[in-house]
Design a protein around this motif. Structure first.
Motif, PDB file in Angstrom:
ATOM      1  N   VAL A 258      41.801  29.707  36.216  1.00 51.79           N
ATOM      2  CA  VAL A 258      40.846  30.236  37.185  1.00 51.79           C
ATOM      3  C   VAL A 258      41.568  31.274  38.029  1.00 51.79           C
ATOM      4  O   VAL A 258      42.646  30.998  38.579  1.00 51.79           O
ATOM      5  CB  VAL A 258      40.273  29.124  38.079  1.00 51.79           C
ATOM      6  CG1 VAL A 258      39.307  29.699  39.120  1.00 51.79           C
ATOM      7  CG2 VAL A 258      39.566  28.063  37.238  1.00 51.79           C
ATOM      8  N   VAL A 259      41.003  32.461  38.121  1.00 53.45           N
ATOM      9  CA  VAL A 259      41.621  33.563  38.865  1.00 53.45           C
ATOM     10  C   VAL A 259      40.603  34.117  39.841  1.00 53.45           C
ATOM     11  O   VAL A 259      39.424  34.312  39.493  1.00 53.45           O
ATOM     12  CB  VAL A 259      42.109  34.678  37.910  1.00 53.45           C
ATOM     13  CG1 VAL A 259      42.693  35.845  38.698  1.00 53.45           C
ATOM     14  CG2 VAL A 259      43.142  34.133  36.929  1.00 53.45           C
ATOM     15  N   ALA A 260      41.046  34.383  41.066  1.00 51.12           N
ATOM     16  CA  ALA A 260      40.155  34.908  42.098  1.00 51.12           C
ATOM     17  C   ALA A 260      40.760  36.151  42.729  1.00 51.12           C
ATOM     18  O   ALA A 260      41.985  36.301  42.811  1.00 51.12           O
ATOM     19  CB  ALA A 260      39.904  33.851  43.171  1.00 51.12           C
ATOM     20  N   GLN A 261      39.879  37.048  43.192  1.00 49.00           N
ATOM     21  CA  GLN A 261      40.330  38.235  43.913  1.00 49.00           C
ATOM     22  C   GLN A 261      39.272  38.628  44.926  1.00 49.00           C
ATOM     23  O   GLN A 261      38.088  38.762  44.590  1.00 49.00           O
ATOM     24  CB  GLN A 261      40.594  39.401  42.967  1.00 49.00           C
ATOM     25  CG  GLN A 261      41.138  40.640  43.687  1.00 49.00           C
ATOM     26  CD  GLN A 261      41.480  41.773  42.740  1.00 49.00           C
ATOM     27  OE1 GLN A 261      41.015  41.814  41.604  1.00 49.00           O
ATOM     28  NE2 GLN A 261      42.303  42.718  43.198  1.00 49.00           N
TER      29      GLN A 261
ATOM     30  N   PRO B 227      44.754  39.801  42.570  1.00 48.44           N
ATOM     31  CA  PRO B 227      44.308  38.640  41.792  1.00 48.44           C
ATOM     32  C   PRO B 227      45.308  37.500  41.907  1.00 48.44           C
ATOM     33  O   PRO B 227      46.524  37.715  41.868  1.00 48.44           O
ATOM     34  CB  PRO B 227      44.234  39.174  40.357  1.00 48.44           C
ATOM     35  CG  PRO B 227      44.138  40.654  40.496  1.00 48.44           C
ATOM     36  CD  PRO B 227      44.921  41.004  41.728  1.00 48.44           C
ATOM     37  N   ALA B 228      44.788  36.282  42.049  1.00 46.61           N
ATOM     38  CA  ALA B 228      45.663  35.119  42.194  1.00 46.61           C
ATOM     39  C   ALA B 228      45.085  33.935  41.449  1.00 46.61           C
ATOM     40  O   ALA B 228      43.867  33.699  41.492  1.00 46.61           O
ATOM     41  CB  ALA B 228      45.837  34.764  43.674  1.00 46.61           C
ATOM     42  N   ALA B 229      45.951  33.215  40.775  1.00 48.39           N
ATOM     43  CA  ALA B 229      45.520  32.004  40.086  1.00 48.39           C
ATOM     44  C   ALA B 229      45.140  30.944  41.110  1.00 48.39           C
ATOM     45  O   ALA B 229      45.787  30.800  42.152  1.00 48.39           O
ATOM     46  CB  ALA B 229      46.634  31.488  39.179  1.00 48.39           C
ATOM     47  N   VAL B 230      44.074  30.218  40.810  1.00 54.34           N
ATOM     48  CA  VAL B 230      43.619  29.137  41.677  1.00 54.34           C
ATOM     49  C   VAL B 230      44.068  27.814  41.056  1.00 54.34           C
ATOM     50  O   VAL B 230      43.696  27.518  39.915  1.00 54.34           O
ATOM     51  CB  VAL B 230      42.084  29.146  41.827  1.00 54.34           C
ATOM     52  CG1 VAL B 230      41.639  28.040  42.773  1.00 54.34           C
ATOM     53  CG2 VAL B 230      41.605  30.507  42.317  1.00 54.34           C
ATOM     54  N   PRO B 231      44.880  27.018  41.779  1.00 57.89           N
ATOM     55  CA  PRO B 231      45.332  25.738  41.200  1.00 57.89           C
ATOM     56  C   PRO B 231      44.141  24.827  40.887  1.00 57.89           C
ATOM     57  O   PRO B 231      43.186  24.752  41.662  1.00 57.89           O
ATOM     58  CB  PRO B 231      46.203  25.141  42.308  1.00 57.89           C
ATOM     59  CG  PRO B 231      46.571  26.290  43.188  1.00 57.89           C
ATOM     60  CD  PRO B 231      45.418  27.250  43.120  1.00 57.89           C
TER      61      PRO B 231
END
Length: 339
Positions: free
Chosen positions: A256-259, A265-269
């Motif tokens: 899951v990646v959010a920006q 962009p950052a991976a969501v744990p």
């Protein structure tokens, strides 16, 4: 310990048998299958001494059951689930709850009149990936535009190759149900086009494009194919959601990646999955409801919406026009009453 009758001893029925066996609070009291020897071989392979039957009615009248798992073919779901509900036995059914919305409404009425729980297992709602994706979208204001791409290439053989609408009827309900879960509302209308690519090995339309509109104004678009060789997606599809405060993607598995507007962009744990995934989680939710817990997400009155999305998409593809879900339900209620 609760006793479980399992109706259906094919590949999926055996998977459910193993799912039940992983729980210490359940045991199989009978296995049913219309195919001679299928139930017996499923029991013997596992070293069990559970009795076997050729009909659900026979099992329900002969053994005690606290719940019934309906893993028959869809055309048998109405008869098997009805028999259990009338016997006072709660039902966890494989999808679809019935082949048509009219039959599903019949079962919903029967569940309501008997006060006996009927739930459809929409097991693809249960994974850390989809829960994390949903939470990330909600944290950014909720998706106003939701998209999934589903591209796979199964060589099933058998009845699916002969179906008129193999992708929409046999598979798309998973993605449609996931969209309801992610948006937390039910759709108003759909426009769908279905087609058969020249290289398809299916008789019917194995590819489809659909756009659903929701009361909030959100749109959900589905792009799918069951004859896509190369670069296939996850069986959960490949998802993207656009929200007021950013965008989130999910690869259908564990990424899951959010920006946001001004973020990288950052991976969501991924969050935890205390009740497991897939069938294990669906079964855990059902058993928890029998113990007085929350109404399961697949309870028949709720789940009929996912089936209605399929029926509406098929109607739209056949007619070449936008279909309103309220009209689907009105026609189904008339049909159910006539029955």
């Amino acid at each position: 310990m609760r006793s479980v009758i399992v109706v259906g001893a094919g590949a999926m029925g055996r998977t459910w048998l193993d799912t039940i066996a992983r729980r210490s609070d359940l045991h199989v009291s009978a296995v049913v299958d219309v195919v001679e020897g299928a139930a017996r071989s499923a029991v013997e392979e596992r070293g069990w001494d559970a009795p076997v039957f050729s009909t659900a009615d026979g099992a329900l009248s002969a053994v005690h059951a606290d719940m019934l798992l309906n893993v028959t073919i869809p055309e048998a779901h109405l008869a098997v689930s009805s028999a259990a509900l009338r016997a006072g036995v709660p039902v966890l059914s494989e999808k679809p709850v019935t082949p048509t919305v009219a039959e599903a409404l019949q079962l919903a009425d029967l569940s309501e009149s008997t006060g006996v729980l009927l739930v459809t297992s929409q097991s693809r709602r249960f994974s850390p990936g989809i829960s994390t994706f949903r939470d990330a979208l909600q944290a950014r204001g909720g998706a106003g535009q939701l998209d999934t791409r589903f591209f796979q290439n199964p060589r099933f053989g058998g009845f699916r190759d002969r179906m008129d609408h193999p992708l929409l009827v046999d598979m798309a309900i998973h993605s449609f149900d996931q969209a309801r879960f992610l948006l937390d509302e039910d759709p108003e209308s759909v426009y769908c086009e279905e087609f058969a690519p020249s290289w398809s090995w299916f008789d019917g339309g194995a590819a489809a494009e659909a756009i659903f509109r929701f009361p909030s104004g959100a749109r959900f678009s589905y792009s799918g194919s069951w004859c896509a060789d190369g670069l296939v997606t996850s069986w959960n599809g490949d998802w993207r959601g656009s929200a007021p405060d950013g965008t989130v993607t999910w690869d259908g598995e564990a990424e899951v990646v959010a920006q946001g507007r001004d973020d990288d962009p950052a991976a969501v744990p991924l969050g935890p999955a205390p009740d497991g995934e897939g069938l294990d989680a669906a079964l855990a939710e059902f058993v928890a409801a029998l113990d007085g817990g929350p109404v399961p997400s697949g309870e028949v009155h709720l789940n009929v919406w996912s089936l209605a999305m399929v029926e509406a998409a098929v109607q739209s593809a056949d007619r070449g026009e936008r279909i309103v879900l309220a009209d689907v339900f009105d026609a189904a209620r008339r049909d159910a009453s006539a029955r």
